[in-house]
Design an enzyme around this catalytic site. Structure first.
Site, mmCIF file in Angstrom:
data_model
loop_
_atom_site.group_PDB
_atom_site.id
_atom_site.type_symbol
_atom_site.label_atom_id
_atom_site.label_comp_id
_atom_site.label_asym_id
_atom_site.label_seq_id
_atom_site.Cartn_x
_atom_site.Cartn_y
_atom_site.Cartn_z
ATOM 1 N N ASP A 14 0.860 -1.166 0.000
ATOM 2 C CA ASP A 14 0.000 0.000 0.000
ATOM 3 C C ASP A 14 0.908 1.231 0.000
ATOM 4 O O ASP A 14 2.115 1.125 0.256
ATOM 5 C CB ASP A 14 -0.878 -0.033 1.252
ATOM 6 C CG ASP A 14 -1.723 1.208 1.405
ATOM 7 O OD1 ASP A 14 -2.419 1.580 0.457
ATOM 8 O OD2 ASP A 14 -1.658 1.821 2.488
ATOM 9 N N ASP B 204 -0.275 5.165 0.937
ATOM 10 C CA ASP B 204 -0.587 6.128 1.997
ATOM 11 C C ASP B 204 -0.739 5.420 3.339
ATOM 12 O O ASP B 204 -1.536 4.487 3.466
ATOM 13 C CB ASP B 204 -1.882 6.870 1.677
ATOM 14 C CG ASP B 204 -1.803 7.627 0.363
ATOM 15 O OD1 ASP B 204 -1.580 8.833 0.401
ATOM 16 O OD2 ASP B 204 -1.958 6.988 -0.706
ATOM 17 N N ASP C 40 -1.569 -0.795 5.959
ATOM 18 C CA ASP C 40 -1.834 -0.195 7.267
ATOM 19 C C ASP C 40 -3.307 -0.239 7.657
ATOM 20 O O ASP C 40 -3.655 0.217 8.745
ATOM 21 C CB ASP C 40 -1.388 1.266 7.267
ATOM 22 C CG ASP C 40 -2.237 2.119 6.326
ATOM 23 O OD1 ASP C 40 -2.335 1.755 5.131
ATOM 24 O OD2 ASP C 40 -2.805 3.129 6.761
#
Length: 221
Positions: free
Chosen positions: A14, A16, A177
């Site tokens: 991922d 961001d 995240d």
């Protein structure tokens, strides 16, 4: 290398909240959009909890917060376009790469692993940000939230990556995240690894039951 990488050939990251902290720039663009509409700015703390489902959902959440109601499609379209224009002017001015990210990417690539990027951010912003932080060369392929018809938590982007490189899901690892990253990874048959410092709508990432949590990507090397 970390034991979680045993048998892994492809690693999907991922962006961001995993590799970069982009909230300061996202929040600045959100707030300009809101102020233009004579609405109160949201600020970075709220935007941090709204990130993760793509830019359109981000703006829907911002408008819902600022007005107290769900925006109609026309209002959302106009506000989203305005946000994209503002964000495009400064997509990485305040953004920062998290500690030891480059070290981890370099080590994984040196080990011969295929590194790919799967983000829900619009793809037009991906290359400028990767280039600004000298991250582009680590990745064989990148997908944005608008690259395919589906985006995370749908497994389609991850399955696409696995198919592109001919790697079965059980030899792939999803690193992210948020619950959307973990759900996408599990549904694609990937191993899942989470970091706890990113954006997960105010929820502890352990609730998404990743296979492993590391405090820093530097733990992988």
């Amino acid at each position: 290398m970390h034991s979680c990488l045993e048998g892994i050939r492809l690693v999907a990251f991922d962006l961001d909240g995993t590799l970069i902290d982009s909230v300061p720039d996202l929040a600045a663009a959100v707030d300009v959009m809101l102020i233009e509409r004579e609405l109160a700015p949201a600020g970075a703390a709220l935007v941090r909890d709204w990130v993760g489902n793509g830019s359109r959902k981000l703006i829907e959440r911002a408008l819902r917060y600022a007005t107290g109601s769900v925006p109609d499609e026309s209002t959302l379209d106009t506000a989203h376009t305005a946000f994209l224009e503002h964000y495009a002017r400064a997509p990485h001015t305040r953004t920062r790469v998290y500690p030891r990210v480059k070290e981890a990417l370099a080590a994984l690539k040196q080990q011969g692993l295929i590194l790919v990027l799967v983000t829900n951010k619009p793809h037009a912003f991906v290359a400028p940000i990767l280039d600004a932080f000298d991250l582009a060369d680590y990745f064989e392929l990148t997908l944005g939230g608008d690259s395919l018809a589906q985006k995370k938590p749908d497994p389609a982007p991850l399955l696409y990556m696995a198919n592109q490189f001919g790697v079965p899901g059980e030899q792939c690892l999803m690193i992210g995240d948020s619950r959307h990253d973990m759900e996408a990874g599990k549904r694609a048959g990937f191993r899942t690894l989470a970091v706890p410092y990113g954006y997960n709508h105010g929820e502890p990432i352990i609730a998404s039951k990743p296979d492993l949590i590391v405090e820093s990507l530097g733990e992988l090397v």
